[in-house]
Design an enzyme around this catalytic site. Structure first.
Site, PDB file in Angstrom:
ATOM      1  CG  ASP A  10      -0.507  -0.339   2.775  1.00 45.97           C
ATOM      2  OD1 ASP A  10       0.662  -1.261   2.545  1.00 45.97           O
ATOM      3  OD2 ASP A  10      -0.533   0.856   3.473  1.00 45.97           O
ATOM      4  CD  GLU A  38       3.454  -1.402   7.647  1.00 45.22           C
ATOM      5  OE1 GLU A  38       3.463  -0.826   9.212  1.00 45.22           O
ATOM      6  OE2 GLU A  38       3.515  -0.264   6.847  1.00 45.22           O
TER       7      GLU A  38
END
Length: 373
Positions: free
Chosen positions: A78, A135
């Site tokens: 991400d 995350e």
């Protein structure tokens, strides 16, 4: 095939992949383009591919030989809600989003290792490559674990890395036990009484009260925590007011701890409400797996490029939840060359592509060593 030859052949494609990820950042649980690319790439290499864990997570599985041992290696995918300021040709094409933490590089590294492992088939057992979403924000690791990651993909050990611009290029930094901090978040709202800025006596100014709370919160660490215990209180945002001549009704502060806001507000004759949320747990490495990681890193890079950290980093990491379920270890790989590199989460940060072959080679050697024939 020699590992170095395999990596050299793959590098132009790998750099192009990393830069494509960089140009197309996606936030946590919305990494649809990235995860689709990862899945296609793994399938083309002969991995058994599973999608849909934590919405956009991908697991690639490859077995060789008759061994029963298995290893998991995680990469996060991400990006962050930051407006990029690098000026790169491949800068983010999505306004307000960028890969400011290097997850584009982590994903590309693991894809490179996937190719090398599939071409060499120099191991005896099963490898699970875990491409994790979210995350940075939603705890994608915990979601994957809760959705049965390790029941579906048993791992005897799991490993993950993070690039670190504050460490010398190519340095492996690790430690047994805690390596990343836990983090909690408190949202404090100070309820005052608004009015005209020229008549403060008719108001209860929440900005002044909020400023006092910000300063008082620093005493939590200075006077309430043992000096040898690492801890940090950070005020990450302060929202109040709309014009220079208006005293607002309330001020909102987002901080990393809940201790003294209410009593501080009361001393100003106001009220503070605190919305407290526990976030990621501490990331705690396991001794046997960290010892194995250290030994492998020393063979790979030489003892002068491997250091044991004296204290944990004070950031947080949701790989903590994988380490709570399976033994393993998390480490840092340095990327500092000039000393002018931007830090993680800076709008001018860019992952150093020269780290790609190091990450690819190390993940390959680590997996092969763990599943040695």
């Amino acid at each position: 095939m020699k590992l170095s030859a395999s990596i050299d052949n793959a590098m132009p494609e790998l750099v192009a992949i990393r830069r494509d990820f960089h140009a197309h950042p996606e936030l946590g649980l919305a990494e649809t383009r990235t995860s689709a690319f990862v899945a296609r790439h793994l399938e083309a290499l002969g991995f058994e591919v599973t999608t849909g864990l934590a919405k956009t997570g991908v697991v690639g599985t490859l077995s060789c030989g008759t061994g029963s041992r298995s290893i998991g290696i995680r990469a996060d995918m991400d990006a962050l809600p930051i407006a990029e300021e690098t000026g790169l040709d491949y800068a983010s094409k999505t306004p307000g989003l960028m890969h400011a933490c290097g997850h584009d590089g982590h994903t590309a590294m693991l894809l490179g290792a996937a190719r090398a492992l599939a071409e060499r088939k120099n191991f005896n057992g099963t490898i699970h490559l875990i491409f994790q979403p979210a995350e940075e924000n939603a705890g994608g690791a915990k979601i994957m674990v809760d959705e049965g990651l390790f029941e579906r993909f048993p791992c005897d050990a799991v490993f993950a890395l993070h690039n670190e611009p504050n460490l010398p290029f190519g340095q492996f930094a690790l430690r047994d036990g805690p390596i990343m901090a836990a983090v909690d978040e408190a949202r404090i709202t100070v309820h005052g009484r608004g009015g005209h800025g020229a008549e403060p006596q008719e108001t209860a100014d929440p900005i002044v009260c909020g400023a006092s709370i910000v300063m008082a919160l620093q005493t939590v660490v200075a006077r309430n925590i043992h000096p040898m215990d690492p801890s940090v209180v950070t005020v990450g945002a302060f929202h109040a007011g709309s014009a220079s001549n208006i005293i607002p009704e309330r001020a909102e502060i987002v901080v990393g701890i809940r201790m003294i806001a209410k009593s501080q507000a009361e001393s100003f004759g106001m009220r503070a409400t605190v919305d407290y949320e526990r976030s990621y747990d501490a990331t705690v490495n396991h001794k046997a797996e960290t010892d194995f990681l250290r030994e492998t890193a020393i063979r790979f890079a030489g003892a002068d490029h491997v250091v044991d950290l004296q204290r944990p980093f004070m950031g947080s990491e949701d790989f903590a939840y994988m380490l709570k379920e399976r033994p393993g270890s998390y480490f840092f790989l340095g990327s500092r060359v000039t000393g002018e590199e931007k830090s993680l989460h800076h709008p001018g940060y860019n992952f150093n592509d020269d780290l790609l072959p190091i990450g690819v080679a190390f993940w390959t050697e680590l997996a092969e060593a763990y599943l040695a024939r």
